[in-house]
Design an enzyme around this catalytic site. Structure first.
Site, PDB file in Angstrom:
ATOM      1  N   GLY B 263       0.817  -1.355   0.046  1.00 35.63           N
ATOM      2  CA  GLY B 263      -0.135  -0.004   0.099  1.00 35.63           C
ATOM      3  C   GLY B 263       0.765   1.166  -0.095  1.00 35.63           C
ATOM      4  N   GLY B 265       2.576   4.658   1.439  1.00 39.71           N
ATOM      5  CA  GLY B 265       2.977   5.121   2.653  1.00 39.71           C
ATOM      6  C   GLY B 265       4.180   4.753   3.378  1.00 39.71           C
ATOM      7  N   SER B 266       4.511   4.975   4.313  1.00 45.05           N
ATOM      8  CA  SER B 266       5.752   5.088   4.868  1.00 45.05           C
ATOM      9  C   SER B 266       5.911   3.589   5.515  1.00 45.05           C
ATOM     10  CB  SER B 266       5.983   6.202   5.840  1.00 45.05           C
ATOM     11  OG  SER B 266       5.896   7.234   5.495  1.00 45.05           O
ATOM     12  N   GLU B 288      -0.464  -1.683  -6.617  1.00 46.01           N
ATOM     13  CA  GLU B 288      -1.278  -0.474  -7.032  1.00 46.01           C
ATOM     14  C   GLU B 288       0.051   0.885  -7.498  1.00 46.01           C
ATOM     15  OE1 GLU B 288      -5.199  -0.069  -4.504  1.00 46.01           O
ATOM     16  OE2 GLU B 288      -3.021   0.506  -3.697  1.00 46.01           O
ATOM     17  N   ASN B 378      -8.394   8.752   4.564  1.00 48.14           N
ATOM     18  CA  ASN B 378      -8.303   8.709   3.254  1.00 48.14           C
ATOM     19  C   ASN B 378      -9.313   8.004   2.476  1.00 48.14           C
ATOM     20  OD1 ASN B 378      -5.658  10.243   3.666  1.00 48.14           O
ATOM     21  ND2 ASN B 378      -4.723   8.149   3.958  1.00 48.14           N
ATOM     22  N   GLY B 382      -7.029   0.553  -2.204  1.00 47.80           N
ATOM     23  CA  GLY B 382      -7.253  -0.819  -2.719  1.00 47.80           C
ATOM     24  C   GLY B 382      -7.076  -1.914  -1.755  1.00 47.80           C
TER      25      GLY B 382
END
Lengths: 497, 497
Positions: B263, B265-266, B288, B378, B382
């Site tokens: 996904g 992000g960090s 994605e 957010n 997915g």
């Protein structure tokens, strides 16, 4: 003896009593048994196993397709046989044991159990017990009224016990379509593009030498306990059929709708019965369980084809359908539940999925399984397999239960099986909420206006309006969100009467 | 002028200013724009639209692939342009408007938006605005750093505005693989069986006459805001890699694992970075968004192929990767998000899905979206597309947030995006919980023992033990289930310090 049912002569010397076969099941084993929606379960061996466990304690991990008939889960539970159970059940005694923490129950999407076995995520069955109408000349197993997980269980297990059930019409042979997805990383697409496609074999292909026992039984399937439609289920059916008409009129569906899936139970069955008097023609089903309504729709000339994983009929329809199977056979197929419920196929075909909710909330989240957020009812079954990928994910329920003590529409569900992302249409006898393309606050408005029983409408509206004042994409007042469930637990009613 | 970018000469007279193009968007329209994980969004026209709305109020329903960069959602929100927004966003200003109920936000599984458009479940876009590196000789659109929903938006819309962005390397052409599923009821399988399969076209095929405006822009994508790994994300990566090693050693996975999805992000990026120093070889991604870690893995010789729907890089990697795209191009493909996230493909390939949880509960239910059960962060993105059908559905999070005020592991999540049925592995910096094949009470034990921060462990254990005394398949005490969230809301801390 039974040469017409056991057509590979070399296997005839494997015929033994149920007790002898049950003795092959050892303490601590993982056992995979046939059976799906109380159809086609092995009957004699589990009973013999329960009998044996009453003398000499043993416990197993039991996997099935779905629910078993003939009180087998009850017998096995009472005899203390079940340490672990998956992926579904409907038995009151087993349910109590699950909720007491005495049986570890793994509640799964019904398409996923054998996928997890195939990929070593779950321990494979040591032994499989599969009900059959026959064993072929090749030693392949012809299932009875369900396929469920039987094919993969027989393939994965090192040893297989076959129960030849003489109570089933041998004419069931030819009804099944056994397709097993290939192994990753070289898996190919499932080549099914129409509900009536046949993509596999008519029997479960295993090496004959894996069959270690054959037991002859004559116990029929339990009849379905489905209730006839009542005023409320009829109203649900009417709302849904009116909605389908609007969809057809708007050009969003053809007059044959899409492939229909209907969950087990009285409400879904009533909805399907409602289609008998509808204007729709050339209907098709791509479902798990085929109930009375499937055959009523065939007889009414409304249904062109039905694909399922099992056939579960009431006493009313059972003898007639299975006694005259040739009348329906070319319009029927039974598939492994992995295929009847497969996300790939559900998404491709554009299924209209109709499943029963225990409760749903303001925003369209659905609880299918947990009473009061804690006590398991049956299991999620195939509802998630269908709802996630359906063309239309429809959930139905009566707006009240227990004579008005319980509202099926609540501020916040006490357990989530289907999140609002997976729920398109909600229907109660009060009306229908079309949630497609709506934000949560809009969904709440539509649900309150259409689905809630009038006795609960003002209270739900009050909650929603006060929650909105606090803000949030999905407004809630956490201090009150589960209060209706707490009231029910403490006073027997969700709201003071 | 721009003949190399607009290769169909007949279209050259469609070049106009952003303001002129934005004037084609009328009040009340549904607009589909390119953009996915802040990559490849149309930049000039939305800005001109916001500018115009400041003079003359207009509001639209805006669909994108996923999040937009360049503060566009902020600008559009501040100008009051957004009446409705789907299916994902990450902007603080828009988030406030959503949570205040001023913008109706429809939070969707990212694979489903165009499916719902195709099947008339959502209103199709009146106009599409698509960023491109070029328009081909046939008038087809070559996307930039994301495909997202651009192809279907352009196909469904009656009119298309193309933004040719000169800031993008024209060498992006050839990177994309545009495949659109056929219509039901005659839909065929998606013919993708390997992560590196190419099954479509390199440009979006639309009739050239639908292109009503071409705008030239030079504004680059916003850099990714991903943070470098810290001690806690490194610990999460270490736990996960140790788990993968055990899976390989047990013969459940090969040394190239399975196709990896991570996904945005960090934390997910840190996990992927952790694979650089792992013993695994010949890795692949079917994801994605492709972030810095994808290219770090390429450079380390660990990654054989990466399939995504977008490329979103930090300032550190951006110039290097896009300036030397030929170095990676034959090992990369960008697909429509419908295909990168498609349940059919995710299930077939056996993806290892790694996504970030906001919080999870005792039983493994995951909240990915709603702070305090109400305030949208957010969107589900997915994560559901992957978790439901993955070979391994993994969720990662730090065990605490806000300096210890918040435990990410709670008695009951305040919102459910992924139910326990869809969650295999949970990881915090404390450790890893392997939930496969476990019943809820067993899952709770493993989660408490492995994932909870020590500051919260005793309290969670106490809740669980008291809940078990009350019974239930999934034991809860409804009066206390959301108390940690209520405490946080009222006192700023989940537990008294």
């Amino acid at each position: 003896m039974h040469c017409d049912r056991v057509r590979l002569p070399a296997l005839l010397d494997k015929v033994m009593t149920a007790a002898e076969a049950a003795a092959l099941i050892e303490d601590g084993m993982t056992v995979g048994m046939s059976g799906f929606t109380r159809a086609g379960e092995a009957k004699a061996v589990p009973l013999a196993l329960a009998e044996r466990a009453r003398q000499q304690p043993l416990s197993i991990s039991l996997m099935t397709g779905a629910s078993l008939g003939n009180d087998l889960d009850k017998q096995l539970t009472e005899a203390g046989v079940l340490a672990r159970r998956m992926p579904f059940q409907v038995d009151a005694t087993l349910r109590r044991a699950i909720n007491d923490g005495r049986v570890m129950f793994i509640d799964q999407h019904l398409s996923e159990t054998v996928e997890q076995l195939r990929n070593h995520q779950l321990k494979k069955p040591d032994i499989a017990v599969i009900e059959a109408v026959a064993i072929t000349e090749q030693g392949h197993i012809v299932p009875t009224t369900s396929v469920g997980n039987s094919a993969s269980f027989a393939i994965f297990a090192e040893r297989v016990i076959v129960e030849i059930n003489l109570a089933h019409n041998p004419n069931l042979e030819g009804l099944h379509d056994i397709y097993i997805p290939t192994y990753r990383p070289t898996r190919t697409p499932i080549p099914l593009t129409r509900v009536d496609d046949r993509i596999g074999a008519t029997a479960i292909p295993i090496p004959a030498e894996k069959i270690v026992a054959i037991v002859i039984s004559e116990q029929p399937d339990s009849p379905s306990t489905v209730l006839p439609p009542d005023a409320e289920t009829q109203a649900i059916a009417d709302h849904l059929i009116a909605f389908f008409k609007r969809e057809v009129d708007a050009g969003r569906m053809s007059n044959s709708l899409g492939p229909l899936q209907a969950g087990i139970g009285s409400i879904a069955n009533a909805v399907m019965c409602g289609l008998i008097d509808s204007p729709f023609e050339g209907l098709s089903m791509y479902s798990e369980v085929l109930q009375d309504s499937t055959f009523d729709l065939f007889d009414a000339g409304k249904l062109a084809f039905a694909s399922g994983s099992s056939i579960t009929l009431s006493a009313r329809r059972n003898a007639d359908v299975f006694g005259n199977l040739e009348r329906y056979k070319d319009r029927l197929v039974l598939r492994p539940q992995e295929i009847s419920n497969h996300p790939e196929v559900v998404r491709r075909l554009g299924i209209i999925g109709i499943n029963t909710a225990l409760e749903f909330d303001l925003y369209g989240n659905v609880n299918s399984t947990h009473v009061g957020g804690t006590r398991m009812m049956n299991g999620i079954g195939g509802s998630g397999d269908f709802a996630r990928n359906a063309h239309l994910a429809i959930f139905v329920t009566k707006s009240m239960a227990k004579g008005g003590a319980i509202s099926s529409v609540v501020p916040m569900v006490s357990h989530v099986d289907h999140s609002e992302h997976d729920v398109d249409i909600l229907v109660t006898e009060q009306g229908l909420a079309d949630l497609r393309g709506l934000a949560p606050r809009e969904r709440a408005r539509v649900i309150i206006d259409n689905c809630v029983h009038p006795d609960f409408r003002a209270a739900l509206n009050d909650y929603f309006e006060r929650a909105c004042q606090r803000g949030g994409h999905t407004p809630h007042i956490l201090r009150e969100a589960l209060q209706w469930h707490i009231n029910l637990d403490e006073t027997g009613r969700m709201l003071a009467s």
